[in-house]
Design a protein around this motif. Structure first.
Motif, short mmCIF file in Angstrom:
data_model
loop_
_atom_site.label_atom_id
_atom_site.label_comp_id
_atom_site.label_asym_id
_atom_site.label_seq_id
_atom_site.Cartn_x
_atom_site.Cartn_y
_atom_site.Cartn_z
N TRP A 65 -8.81 4.60 -13.83
CA TRP A 65 -9.80 5.51 -13.24
C TRP A 65 -10.14 5.12 -11.80
N GLU A 66 -10.29 3.82 -11.53
CA GLU A 66 -10.62 3.40 -10.17
C GLU A 66 -9.51 3.79 -9.20
N THR A 67 -8.27 3.65 -9.64
CA THR A 67 -7.15 4.02 -8.77
C THR A 67 -7.10 5.52 -8.56
N LEU A 68 -7.31 6.28 -9.63
CA LEU A 68 -7.32 7.74 -9.49
C LEU A 68 -8.43 8.19 -8.54
N SER A 69 -9.60 7.54 -8.63
CA SER A 69 -10.72 7.89 -7.75
C SER A 69 -10.42 7.54 -6.30
N ALA A 70 -9.73 6.42 -6.10
CA ALA A 70 -9.42 5.98 -4.73
C ALA A 70 -8.44 6.91 -4.03
N ARG A 71 -7.66 7.65 -4.79
CA ARG A 71 -6.62 8.49 -4.17
C ARG A 71 -7.20 9.59 -3.29
N GLU A 72 -8.46 9.99 -3.50
CA GLU A 72 -9.03 11.00 -2.63
C GLU A 72 -9.17 10.49 -1.19
N PHE A 73 -9.20 9.17 -1.01
CA PHE A 73 -9.29 8.60 0.32
C PHE A 73 -7.93 8.48 1.00
N MET A 74 -6.89 9.04 0.38
CA MET A 74 -5.59 9.18 1.01
C MET A 74 -5.47 10.51 1.75
N LEU A 75 -6.42 11.40 1.53
CA LEU A 75 -6.35 12.76 2.08
C LEU A 75 -6.95 12.82 3.48
N ASP A 76 -6.57 13.85 4.23
CA ASP A 76 -7.17 14.09 5.54
C ASP A 76 -8.66 14.38 5.39
N SER A 77 -9.41 14.07 6.43
CA SER A 77 -10.84 14.37 6.48
C SER A 77 -11.15 14.97 7.85
N PRO A 78 -12.36 15.47 8.06
CA PRO A 78 -12.64 16.20 9.30
C PRO A 78 -12.29 15.46 10.58
N MET A 79 -12.49 14.14 10.62
CA MET A 79 -12.27 13.39 11.85
C MET A 79 -11.03 12.50 11.82
N VAL A 80 -10.34 12.47 10.69
CA VAL A 80 -9.14 11.63 10.56
C VAL A 80 -8.05 12.42 9.86
N GLN A 81 -7.04 12.81 10.62
CA GLN A 81 -5.89 13.51 10.05
C GLN A 81 -4.64 12.62 10.15
N GLN A 82 -3.81 12.69 9.13
CA GLN A 82 -2.57 11.93 9.16
C GLN A 82 -1.65 12.45 10.26
N HIS A 83 -0.90 11.52 10.86
CA HIS A 83 0.00 11.91 11.95
C HIS A 83 1.14 10.90 12.04
N ALA A 84 2.33 11.38 12.41
CA ALA A 84 3.49 10.50 12.51
C ALA A 84 3.28 9.38 13.53
N ASP A 85 2.54 9.66 14.61
CA ASP A 85 2.29 8.61 15.62
C ASP A 85 1.48 7.47 15.04
N LEU A 86 0.52 7.79 14.17
CA LEU A 86 -0.28 6.75 13.53
C LEU A 86 0.58 5.93 12.57
N ALA A 87 1.43 6.62 11.81
CA ALA A 87 2.32 5.91 10.89
C ALA A 87 3.27 5.00 11.66
N ASP A 88 3.80 5.49 12.79
CA ASP A 88 4.72 4.69 13.59
C ASP A 88 4.04 3.45 14.16
N TYR A 89 2.78 3.61 14.57
CA TYR A 89 2.07 2.45 15.12
C TYR A 89 1.87 1.38 14.05
N ALA A 90 1.50 1.79 12.84
CA ALA A 90 1.17 0.83 11.79
C ALA A 90 2.38 0.25 11.08
N ALA A 91 3.48 1.01 11.02
CA ALA A 91 4.62 0.67 10.16
C ALA A 91 5.16 -0.74 10.33
N PRO A 92 5.26 -1.32 11.54
CA PRO A 92 5.84 -2.67 11.66
C PRO A 92 5.10 -3.73 10.85
N SER A 93 3.87 -3.49 10.50
CA SER A 93 3.10 -4.48 9.73
C SER A 93 3.30 -4.35 8.23
#
Length: 300
Positions: free
Chosen positions: A111-139
């Motif tokens: 249940w805790e994992t299922l609940s946490a999955r909503e924080f994987m979604l876009d929100s009003p001020m934070v949208q997923q983007h390839a540039d963000l993924a590219d910046y973080a990916a090396p880590s």
């Protein structure tokens, strides 16, 4: 540790305001390491009524209205709370690898994992983007312990971005923060959240306070503290961990939580609707985080 927090917000309007209706996220929440002892609320001018509510994320917020002409609004919150000190060191180099974290996020029925999955979604001020993924990916190599990768991302933001209060405001796009590598604590928290979500991991925004200490031999200035922001990330089976990219650290006993949500828009300290007031009201905010000596709190 016990803290007393004084958070004062004042609006001065160029023209009278006839009515205002407000929501304030300035009431510290109870957590596993934080116990709220007392809260005093003072609002001027006198309100028509104020009530406390709990939102979807479990945050406590204040709702109030003023239904008479006024040229200033003062909201003062005094909170007293106990914070547990960190009693053990956390070695982030051992733990669930990044690839297995993703597997569990997609397949676990916990249940805790299922609940946490909503924080994987876009929100009003934070949208997923390839540039963000590219910046973080090396880590985030597949076989690397996930929390160790998050710590490295935190360290990279701290070392590669400049803290610049003149660069951004609440409306500055995250793309501009990434491009110019400048911002404030809110921007750095949003950046880390955007990076993690863009890679497929859940992350949430945390607002609160950070106790600041004066240089040795100097007295602490009144109003020297400020509201602060950081982020929390979830690893299945390990839980939520909080990181502060502005200060390059995991959160500790000097971090005091007010609320958490998807991003800043969920936990804005004070927001509402006013009728009148003219253009560009003057806003001033003062925060004092005072540590109460041990001999005062013995026996609590």
């Amino acid at each position: 540790m016990k803290y007393r927090i004084q958070h004062n917000t004042r609006y001065h309007y160029s023209l009278p305001v006839s009515h205002c209706y407000n929501l304030a996220y300035v009431l510290p929440r109870a957590t596993e390491r934080q116990r709220v002892e007392d809260i005093k609320i003072t609002i001027s001018p006198k309100v028509s009524g104020h009530t406390q509510h709990t939102d979807y994320f479990g945050n406590h917020f204040l709702q109030f209205a003023i239904e008479k002409d006024h040229s200033e609004l003062d909201v003062s919150i005094t909170s007293e709370l106990l914070i547990k000190e960190n009693t053990h060191n956390i070695n982030l180099d051992f733990g669930t690898p990044c690839a297995y974290v993703k597997y569990l996020l997609q397949n676990s029925k916990d249940w805790e994992t299922l609940s946490a999955r909503e924080f994987m979604l876009d929100s009003p001020m934070v949208q997923q983007h390839a540039d963000l993924a590219d910046y973080a990916a090396p880590s985030f190599a597949n076989d690397r312990p996930f929390l160790s990768a998050v710590l490295e991302l935190t360290q990279r933001i701290f070392s590669e971005f400049v803290y610049d209060p003149q660069f951004s405001d609440v409306a500055t796009p995250l793309a501009d923060v990434l491009k110019h590598k400048r911002g404030v604590c809110q921007d750095f928290a949003h950046l880390a959240i955007g990076c993690l979500r863009s890679l497929g991991y859940p992350a949430r925004y945390v607002s609160g306070y950070l106790e600041t200490l004066p240089p040795p031999g100097q007295e602490k200035l009144v109003g020297a503290d400020a509201t602060h922001a950081w982020f929390a990330v979830y690893s299945p089976g390990e839980g939520w961990y909080e990181f502060d990219p502005t200060n390059n650290t995991l959160t500790g006993s000097q971090h005091i939580t007010t609320a958490w949500g998807r991003d800043y828009s969920d936990v804005t300290p004070l927001k509402g609707v006013i009728f009148g007031g003219g253009l560009s009201p003057q806003l001033s905010v003062s925060v004092d985080v005072q540590r109460i000596p041990e001999d005062v709190i013995q026996g609590l």
